[in-house]
Design a protein around this motif. Structure first.
Motif, PDB file in Angstrom:
ATOM      1  N   SER A 188     -11.847  53.288  27.993  1.00  0.00           N
ATOM      2  CA  SER A 188     -12.145  51.940  27.496  1.00  0.00           C
ATOM      3  C   SER A 188     -11.986  51.861  25.982  1.00  0.00           C
ATOM      4  O   SER A 188     -11.762  50.784  25.440  1.00  0.00           O
ATOM      5  CB  SER A 188     -13.556  51.519  27.897  1.00  0.00           C
ATOM      6  OG  SER A 188     -14.495  52.144  27.068  1.00  0.00           O
ATOM      7  N   SER A 199      -8.453  50.810  26.081  1.00  0.00           N
ATOM      8  CA  SER A 199      -8.111  49.578  26.802  1.00  0.00           C
ATOM      9  C   SER A 199      -8.850  48.361  26.248  1.00  0.00           C
ATOM     10  O   SER A 199      -8.327  47.254  26.316  1.00  0.00           O
ATOM     11  CB  SER A 199      -8.394  49.741  28.292  1.00  0.00           C
ATOM     12  OG  SER A 199      -9.765  49.744  28.543  1.00  0.00           O
ATOM     13  N   ASP A 200     -10.039  48.559  25.678  1.00  0.00           N
ATOM     14  CA  ASP A 200     -10.787  47.399  25.165  1.00  0.00           C
ATOM     15  C   ASP A 200     -10.055  46.678  24.036  1.00  0.00           C
ATOM     16  O   ASP A 200      -9.878  45.459  24.110  1.00  0.00           O
ATOM     17  CB  ASP A 200     -12.187  47.837  24.708  1.00  0.00           C
ATOM     18  CG  ASP A 200     -13.232  47.590  25.786  1.00  0.00           C
ATOM     19  OD1 ASP A 200     -12.817  47.294  26.921  1.00  0.00           O
ATOM     20  OD2 ASP A 200     -14.427  47.683  25.495  1.00  0.00           O
ATOM     21  N   GLN A 209      -7.059  44.830  25.419  1.00  0.00           N
ATOM     22  CA  GLN A 209      -7.413  43.595  26.118  1.00  0.00           C
ATOM     23  C   GLN A 209      -7.743  42.509  25.125  1.00  0.00           C
ATOM     24  O   GLN A 209      -7.366  41.352  25.288  1.00  0.00           O
ATOM     25  CB  GLN A 209      -8.635  43.831  27.004  1.00  0.00           C
ATOM     26  CG  GLN A 209      -8.353  44.681  28.166  1.00  0.00           C
ATOM     27  CD  GLN A 209      -9.239  44.293  29.333  1.00  0.00           C
ATOM     28  OE1 GLN A 209      -9.174  43.189  29.813  1.00  0.00           O
ATOM     29  NE2 GLN A 209     -10.043  45.191  29.787  1.00  0.00           N
ATOM     30  N   TYR A 210      -8.462  42.913  24.069  1.00  0.00           N
ATOM     31  CA  TYR A 210      -8.845  41.936  23.054  1.00  0.00           C
ATOM     32  C   TYR A 210      -7.595  41.331  22.425  1.00  0.00           C
ATOM     33  O   TYR A 210      -7.486  40.115  22.272  1.00  0.00           O
ATOM     34  CB  TYR A 210      -9.709  42.624  21.997  1.00  0.00           C
ATOM     35  CG  TYR A 210     -10.368  41.667  21.058  1.00  0.00           C
ATOM     36  CD1 TYR A 210     -11.537  41.007  21.421  1.00  0.00           C
ATOM     37  CD2 TYR A 210      -9.809  41.393  19.823  1.00  0.00           C
ATOM     38  CE1 TYR A 210     -12.137  40.105  20.577  1.00  0.00           C
ATOM     39  CE2 TYR A 210     -10.401  40.493  18.962  1.00  0.00           C
ATOM     40  CZ  TYR A 210     -11.563  39.856  19.346  1.00  0.00           C
ATOM     41  OH  TYR A 210     -12.150  38.965  18.505  1.00  0.00           O
ATOM     42  N   GLN A 223      -5.678  38.956  24.745  1.00  0.00           N
ATOM     43  CA  GLN A 223      -6.303  37.662  25.020  1.00  0.00           C
ATOM     44  C   GLN A 223      -6.473  36.815  23.782  1.00  0.00           C
ATOM     45  O   GLN A 223      -6.962  35.691  23.867  1.00  0.00           O
ATOM     46  CB  GLN A 223      -7.658  37.905  25.699  1.00  0.00           C
ATOM     47  CG  GLN A 223      -7.466  38.494  27.075  1.00  0.00           C
ATOM     48  CD  GLN A 223      -8.730  39.087  27.639  1.00  0.00           C
ATOM     49  OE1 GLN A 223      -9.779  38.962  27.039  1.00  0.00           O
ATOM     50  NE2 GLN A 223      -8.634  39.732  28.775  1.00  0.00           N
ATOM     51  N   ARG A 267     -14.777  37.702  29.035  1.00  0.00           N
ATOM     52  CA  ARG A 267     -13.807  37.433  30.096  1.00  0.00           C
ATOM     53  C   ARG A 267     -14.427  37.807  31.430  1.00  0.00           C
ATOM     54  O   ARG A 267     -15.405  38.536  31.484  1.00  0.00           O
ATOM     55  CB  ARG A 267     -12.557  38.278  29.878  1.00  0.00           C
ATOM     56  CG  ARG A 267     -12.869  39.751  29.858  1.00  0.00           C
ATOM     57  CD  ARG A 267     -11.670  40.632  29.689  1.00  0.00           C
ATOM     58  NE  ARG A 267     -12.082  42.016  29.774  1.00  0.00           N
ATOM     59  CZ  ARG A 267     -12.487  42.742  28.755  1.00  0.00           C
ATOM     60  NH1 ARG A 267     -12.542  42.215  27.555  1.00  0.00           N
ATOM     61  NH2 ARG A 267     -12.856  43.988  28.917  1.00  0.00           N
ATOM     62  N   ARG A 299     -10.974  41.221  36.114  1.00  0.00           N
ATOM     63  CA  ARG A 299      -9.796  40.818  36.883  1.00  0.00           C
ATOM     64  C   ARG A 299      -9.842  41.329  38.305  1.00  0.00           C
ATOM     65  O   ARG A 299      -9.122  40.850  39.155  1.00  0.00           O
ATOM     66  CB  ARG A 299      -8.536  41.335  36.183  1.00  0.00           C
ATOM     67  CG  ARG A 299      -7.922  40.334  35.241  1.00  0.00           C
ATOM     68  CD  ARG A 299      -6.625  40.873  34.726  1.00  0.00           C
ATOM     69  NE  ARG A 299      -5.746  41.250  35.798  1.00  0.00           N
ATOM     70  CZ  ARG A 299      -4.515  40.770  35.963  1.00  0.00           C
ATOM     71  NH1 ARG A 299      -4.048  39.918  35.116  1.00  0.00           N
ATOM     72  NH2 ARG A 299      -3.769  41.170  36.952  1.00  0.00           N
ATOM     73  N   MET A 332      -3.259  42.279  31.195  1.00  0.00           N
ATOM     74  CA  MET A 332      -4.626  42.216  30.679  1.00  0.00           C
ATOM     75  C   MET A 332      -5.030  40.811  30.270  1.00  0.00           C
ATOM     76  O   MET A 332      -6.123  40.606  29.780  1.00  0.00           O
ATOM     77  CB  MET A 332      -4.757  43.141  29.470  1.00  0.00           C
ATOM     78  CG  MET A 332      -4.839  44.598  29.853  1.00  0.00           C
ATOM     79  SD  MET A 332      -4.850  45.598  28.389  1.00  0.00           S
ATOM     80  CE  MET A 332      -5.286  47.178  29.098  1.00  0.00           C
ATOM     81  N   SER A 340      -6.527  37.164  30.286  1.00  0.00           N
ATOM     82  CA  SER A 340      -7.786  36.792  30.948  1.00  0.00           C
ATOM     83  C   SER A 340      -7.517  35.763  32.026  1.00  0.00           C
ATOM     84  O   SER A 340      -7.868  34.599  31.901  1.00  0.00           O
ATOM     85  CB  SER A 340      -8.774  36.252  29.924  1.00  0.00           C
ATOM     86  OG  SER A 340      -8.215  35.147  29.281  1.00  0.00           O
ATOM     87  N   ALA A 358      -9.512  48.647  32.700  1.00  0.00           N
ATOM     88  CA  ALA A 358      -9.434  47.296  32.148  1.00  0.00           C
ATOM     89  C   ALA A 358      -9.873  46.266  33.178  1.00  0.00           C
ATOM     90  O   ALA A 358     -10.535  45.292  32.852  1.00  0.00           O
ATOM     91  CB  ALA A 358      -8.012  47.002  31.687  1.00  0.00           C
ATOM     92  N   ASN A 359      -9.522  46.466  34.429  1.00  0.00           N
ATOM     93  CA  ASN A 359      -9.875  45.511  35.473  1.00  0.00           C
ATOM     94  C   ASN A 359     -11.297  45.693  35.968  1.00  0.00           C
ATOM     95  O   ASN A 359     -11.822  44.829  36.634  1.00  0.00           O
ATOM     96  CB  ASN A 359      -8.944  45.679  36.683  1.00  0.00           C
ATOM     97  CG  ASN A 359      -7.668  44.919  36.509  1.00  0.00           C
ATOM     98  OD1 ASN A 359      -7.399  44.422  35.424  1.00  0.00           O
ATOM     99  ND2 ASN A 359      -6.893  44.825  37.561  1.00  0.00           N
TER     100      ASN A 359
END
Lengths: 292, 175
Positions: free
Chosen positions: A49, A52-53, A56-57, A60, A131, A134, B32, B34, B75-76
């Motif tokens: 993470s 990946s965090d 992802q940030y 998005q 978020r 998913r 990834m 949202s 991530a998911n």
């Protein structure tokens, strides 16, 4: 060479693709069992993470900027009205607030006289919902407070309407909030009208179910459920859900009771993560603070 | 008789490793976004991995599929190993059928990719149902269909850099 063995290869090519595939299938299967069955891979999740965090940030960010920019412009117009309204509201509740303070001190005195436990004051910190997860199999969202803000797994989360859920994993910069409606979450509740205790289970489809209530139980559509505080996770007295469906037939010992959560964090919003003073855990449960 | 897509007067340059890495990175970012609980979103990483394993089977290592899968799992918020297993299987299958696939036109390739994506998605759902989760809805099976429909545009897009000649020569045109 020994007879029967394959001819020596001209070029070293390592193991065959099929062997590598077999290795990775075994590896994924064992990861899967360790994670789902034993929950033993949190350290690996934490490590990944970290990578990946931020990704992802970043992914998005464009969408978030667009939404926030729009919301900001609209909020500017609404803010003026809102301030006026809040001022009048504040005046309106001032007498109530005075009375509440008076009642609280009176209540404290009475509880002292009765030698009851004091209700602890509850503090918390606000967090933004980043978020929704998913993964379609779960009802979870991610919030922007993590280990660095002192968040730990197990903390209850509320919003202005009631209980939202529970923090189930804390990462460095974010944490995973499992909503009440997740299939793996259960909340001990009390029916506000009658005081009867029960446990509300998430159904995974946005609703909750009260299980093991006899068909004769006094419960009607519209009853409000609030936390009973029996589990030492959720403090007592927070609203949880409203009963929307009660059916019971004589062929079944238990009534079929469906409740709709009052709070919702699936849409973007602000939630409050409560710091609950943990009472000493029982010896059996000391090893396993996780509600799973 | 349709024209096989590997029959062409064009000469392909080898794919640049950095282009492969970049395309996988962009696919990861797309995955990834949202998009919350939209069940029908295509799996961009699966699509890109499948393409590169088919075109550049020698350079693609199975461990890159595996680690991309692990990142997607975290991530998911899915089970660890779920996407990793799916991506490794897709990568391996794509690599092993590549020699036959290029004899087909892009439309036929799409039809042949569909069962692969569908079965890998079904495997992921099966794993989660085994672990005791509830079935979230049939929309999950729309996602691999959309992923397969994206095969022709993705193929054309990812082949573009390989079509660029190193130096333009009027006497020996590479179309």
């Amino acid at each position: 060479m020994v007879e029967g063995s394959a001819a020596p290869p001209l070029f070293r090519r390592g193991p065959t693709p099929l062997a590598i595939l077999g290795f990775y299938i075994m590896l994924s299967a064992s990861l899967f069992v360790l994670d789902m069955r034993f929950g033993a891979l949190e350290f690996l999740r934490q490590g990944i993470s970290v990578v990946s965090d931020p990704l992802q940030y970043a992914a998005q960010t464009p969408m978030r900027l667009a939404v926030e920019g729009h919301a900001y412009l609209r909020a500017l117009e609404e803010a003026e009205d809102e301030i006026e309204r809040l001022k009048t509201d504040k005046l309106a509740i001032a007498p109530e607030l005075n009375r509440l303070q008076h009642l609280e001190s009176e209540n404290a005195e009475l509880r002292e006289i009765l030698a009851l436990n004091q209700r602890e004051t509850i503090s918390g910190q606000a967090a933004n919902v980043l978020r929704a997860a998913r993964d379609p199999f779960v009802r979870r969202v991610y919030v922007d407070k993590g280990l660095k803000d002192g968040i730990t797994a197990g903390q209850p989360v509320i919003d202005e309407k009631g209980v939202v859920g529970q923090i189930t994993r804390a990462f460095l910069l974010s944490s995973e909030l499992t909503l009440l409606t997740d299939k793996n979450l259960a909340v001990p509740v009390q029916i506000q009208r009658t005081g009867q205790r029960s446990v509300a289970f998430g159904l995974g489809n946005g609703q909750m179910e009260l299980r093991y209530m006899p068909t004769s139980a006094d419960i009607v559509v519209g009853d409000i459920l609030h936390t009973s505080g029996l589990d030492d996770v959720y403090p007592a007295g927070f609203q949880v859900a409203e009963v929307t469906l009660v059916t019971g037939d004589s062929s079944n010992a238990f009534a079929h009771i469906i409740a709709e959560p009052l709070a919702s964090a699936e849409s973007r919003s602000v939630v409050m993560i409560l710091n609950v003073k943990k009472s000493l855990p029982l010896e059996e449960e000391a090893d396993n603070p996780d509600s799973r | 008789m349709q024209t096989p897509s590997n029959y062409s007067r064009r000469i392909l340059r080898p794919a640049h490793p950095w282009f492969i890495a970049l395309s996988l990175f962009i696919a990861l970012l797309l995955n990834m976004l949202s998009t919350g609980q939209w069940l029908f979103m295509p799996d961009w990483v699966m699509l890109t991995l499948c393409f590169w394993n088919m075109r550049e089977g020698r350079t693609m290592k199975m461990r890159s599929s595996f680690f991309l899968g692990l990142v997607m799992d975290v991530a998911n918020g899915a089970a660890l190993g779920q996407h990793a297993l799916a991506y490794v299987l897709v990568g391996y299958t794509a690599g092993s059928i590549s020699r036959r696939m290029f004899w087909f036109s892009l439309t036929r390739q799409t039809l042949l990719m569909l069962p692969l994506f569908l079965s890998v998605t079904a495997l992921q759902i099966f794993i989660r149902l085994m672990a005791g989760e509830t079935f979230p809805g049939w929309g999950l099976f729309i996602s691999p269909v959309i992923t397969a429909l994206l095969w022709p545009p993705a193929s054309l897009l990812l082949l573009l850099p390989q079509y660029q000649p190193e130096e333009r020569d009027e006497n020996r045109p590479i179309l």
